[in-house]
Write a protein that holds these residues in place. Structure first.
Motif, PDB file in Angstrom:
ATOM      1  N   TRP A   1       0.862  -1.193   0.000  1.00  0.00           N
ATOM      2  CA  TRP A   1       0.000   0.000   0.000  1.00  0.00           C
ATOM      3  C   TRP A   1       0.891   1.232   0.000  1.00  0.00           C
ATOM      4  N   ARG A   2       1.038   1.823  -1.171  1.00  0.00           N
ATOM      5  CA  ARG A   2       1.963   2.965  -1.317  1.00  0.00           C
ATOM      6  C   ARG A   2       1.277   4.061  -2.125  1.00  0.00           C
ATOM      7  N   GLU A   3       1.276   5.264  -1.564  1.00  0.00           N
ATOM      8  CA  GLU A   3       0.678   6.401  -2.246  1.00  0.00           C
ATOM      9  C   GLU A   3       1.416   7.679  -1.857  1.00  0.00           C
ATOM     10  N   ASP A   4       1.079   8.766  -2.529  1.00  0.00           N
ATOM     11  CA  ASP A   4       1.788  10.033  -2.342  1.00  0.00           C
ATOM     12  C   ASP A   4       0.966  10.957  -1.452  1.00  0.00           C
ATOM     13  N   VAL A   5       1.446  11.182  -0.231  1.00  0.00           N
ATOM     14  CA  VAL A   5       0.730  12.051   0.705  1.00  0.00           C
ATOM     15  C   VAL A   5       0.589  13.466   0.153  1.00  0.00           C
ATOM     16  N   ARG A   6       1.513  13.876  -0.702  1.00  0.00           N
ATOM     17  CA  ARG A   6       1.463  15.232  -1.260  1.00  0.00           C
ATOM     18  C   ARG A   6       0.319  15.393  -2.244  1.00  0.00           C
ATOM     19  N   VAL A   7      -0.183  14.280  -2.774  1.00  0.00           N
ATOM     20  CA  VAL A   7      -1.338  14.304  -3.675  1.00  0.00           C
ATOM     21  C   VAL A   7      -2.641  14.186  -2.905  1.00  0.00           C
TER      22      VAL A   7
ATOM     23  N   GLY B   1       4.372   8.835  -9.074  1.00  0.00           N
ATOM     24  CA  GLY B   1       3.874   8.118 -10.244  1.00  0.00           C
ATOM     25  C   GLY B   1       2.657   7.289  -9.904  1.00  0.00           C
ATOM     26  N   PRO B   2       2.488   6.146 -10.578  1.00  0.00           N
ATOM     27  CA  PRO B   2       1.326   5.291 -10.305  1.00  0.00           C
ATOM     28  C   PRO B   2       1.270   4.889  -8.833  1.00  0.00           C
ATOM     29  N   GLN B   3       0.080   4.941  -8.277  1.00  0.00           N
ATOM     30  CA  GLN B   3      -0.111   4.589  -6.875  1.00  0.00           C
ATOM     31  C   GLN B   3      -0.361   3.088  -6.753  1.00  0.00           C
ATOM     32  N   THR B   4       0.023   2.519  -5.612  1.00  0.00           N
ATOM     33  CA  THR B   4       0.017   1.067  -5.445  1.00  0.00           C
ATOM     34  C   THR B   4      -0.876   0.682  -4.276  1.00  0.00           C
ATOM     35  N   TRP B   5      -1.956  -0.030  -4.583  1.00  0.00           N
ATOM     36  CA  TRP B   5      -2.854  -0.531  -3.541  1.00  0.00           C
ATOM     37  C   TRP B   5      -3.187  -1.982  -3.860  1.00  0.00           C
TER      38      TRP B   5
ATOM     39  N   LEU C   1      -5.041 -15.061  -5.461  1.00  0.00           N
ATOM     40  CA  LEU C   1      -6.049 -14.009  -5.541  1.00  0.00           C
ATOM     41  C   LEU C   1      -5.351 -12.667  -5.398  1.00  0.00           C
ATOM     42  N   THR C   2      -5.689 -11.709  -6.255  1.00  0.00           N
ATOM     43  CA  THR C   2      -5.122 -10.372  -6.171  1.00  0.00           C
ATOM     44  C   THR C   2      -6.227  -9.335  -6.201  1.00  0.00           C
ATOM     45  N   LEU C   3      -6.181  -8.432  -5.237  1.00  0.00           N
ATOM     46  CA  LEU C   3      -7.019  -7.244  -5.247  1.00  0.00           C
ATOM     47  C   LEU C   3      -6.121  -6.058  -5.564  1.00  0.00           C
ATOM     48  N   SER C   4      -6.470  -5.285  -6.581  1.00  0.00           N
ATOM     49  CA  SER C   4      -5.687  -4.106  -6.938  1.00  0.00           C
ATOM     50  C   SER C   4      -6.591  -2.885  -7.000  1.00  0.00           C
ATOM     51  N   GLN C   5      -5.955  -1.722  -7.172  1.00  0.00           N
ATOM     52  CA  GLN C   5      -6.690  -0.453  -7.164  1.00  0.00           C
ATOM     53  C   GLN C   5      -7.572  -0.329  -5.914  1.00  0.00           C
ATOM     54  N   GLY C   6      -6.985  -0.715  -4.778  1.00  0.00           N
ATOM     55  CA  GLY C   6      -7.694  -0.571  -3.514  1.00  0.00           C
ATOM     56  C   GLY C   6      -8.868  -1.501  -3.338  1.00  0.00           C
ATOM     57  N   GLY C   7      -8.933  -2.558  -4.138  1.00  0.00           N
ATOM     58  CA  GLY C   7     -10.024  -3.518  -4.039  1.00  0.00           C
ATOM     59  C   GLY C   7     -11.019  -3.430  -5.173  1.00  0.00           C
TER      60      GLY C   7
END
Length: 307
Positions: A144-150, A226-230, A241-247
């Protein structure tokens, strides 16, 4: 029954998510807003604080608490004490004890407390839970990786005590994991990187086990460009099983399914059902895991963050 609801805290999450969900649901009407600094919305009564709204002649049935977590307990406690149903953004309070106290207040008042774990309503979560039933889980990896500045530009509260830091988004992953996995999770250890000029972590790695000993790893980063990772990846005896884009996207050996972003529409639909049934829905498990991570993980110093 139309629920007359007030929003408390007119920040980014209220504007981007809550108000559109309310406007799109015939079961709700936005009856008032509360915020000491935000501009009023056209035609909607506005107050600088919740006490002034409750003392006014504006009729409301419920409030949605959309402030930073440090303020949620006092506001939710006040609303519940006045007999108003409360939908509270995740996490429901800054500490487990405060959240437990809110649950007790709701029970005493007869009002409904609803914890808005929005990621649990992502398209792929319910079918993921169903697919996992009866299968042997071998391991779980959460990335779970995203940009707090965004997502939180200039919002210093998120790195203050009680602001959760990288666990503000990370708790979304935990809310999904605790919904779809069949057994409770326990924090074993790890590390949390805290900027030297802040009080909450900006990154971390957390090791967990479920009660059958299955390993669960959690990787968190609040500086992802860049691209966000969830992602949540679960290996089983019958494939991955993979959940992406936050589910929102579910992939299994049976195929892939992708749905629209309707998390907050589903939240308000579920809140309406809880109010109609007179039954609170305030699971604290994701919040407890965050508290456990702060207790079990080693804190390391990270470079200053001034973004």
């Amino acid at each position: 029954m139309t629920i007359r609801i007030a929003i408390v805290g007119l920040g980014k999450i209220a504007s981007d998510r809550h108000i559109p969900a309310i406007d799109g649901d015939a079961g709700f009407v936005l009856a008032a807003t509360v915020d000491p600094t935000a501009q009023p919305r056209d035609g909607v009564p506005h107050f600088g604080d919740l006490a002034s709204l409750l003392d006014s002649d504006i009729a409301i049935d419920a409030v949605a608490i959309c402030t930073p977590p440090q303020a949620r307990y006092d506001l939710a406690h006040m609303a519940l004490g006045a007999g108003k149903h409360v939908l509270v953004e995740k996490p429901p309070a800054a500490t487990v004890t405060a959240a437990q106290a809110l649950a007790a207040t709701a029970q005493e008042s007869g009002a409904v407390l609803f914890a808005a774990w929005h990621s649990r309503y992502a398209h792929g979560v319910a079918p993921a839970r169903e697919w996992l039933q009866g299968r042997t889980i071998l391991g779980v990896a959460i990335d779970w990786r995203e940009d707090v500045r965004v997502w939180h530009p200039g919002q210093d509260w998120i790195f203050a005590p009680g602001g959760f830091g990288v666990f503000d988004p990370g708790i979304n992953a935990l809310s999904i994991a605790t919904r779809i996995l069949p057994r409770p999770l326990m924090v074993e250890g790890g590390h949390l990187a805290v900027p030297e000029n802040r009080a909450a972590p900006i990154a971390g790695n957390v090791r967990m086990l479920d009660t059958a000993g299955v390993p669960v790893t959690v990787t968190l980063d609040f500086l992802q460009e860049g691209p966000q990772t969830w992602y949540i990846t679960i290996d089983t005896d019958e494939g991955r099983l993979t959940l992406s884009q936050g589910g929102r996207i579910l992939r299994t050996p049976d195929g892939e399914s992708e749905g629209d972003d309707r998390e907050y529409a589903e939240i308000y639909a579920a809140f309406a059902k809880a109010v109609a049934a007179g039954r609170s829905d305030a699971d604290l498990t994701p919040l407890q895991l965050v508290a456990d991570a702060f207790m079990r993980c080693r804190s390391v110093v990270a470079p200053p963050f001034d973004g």
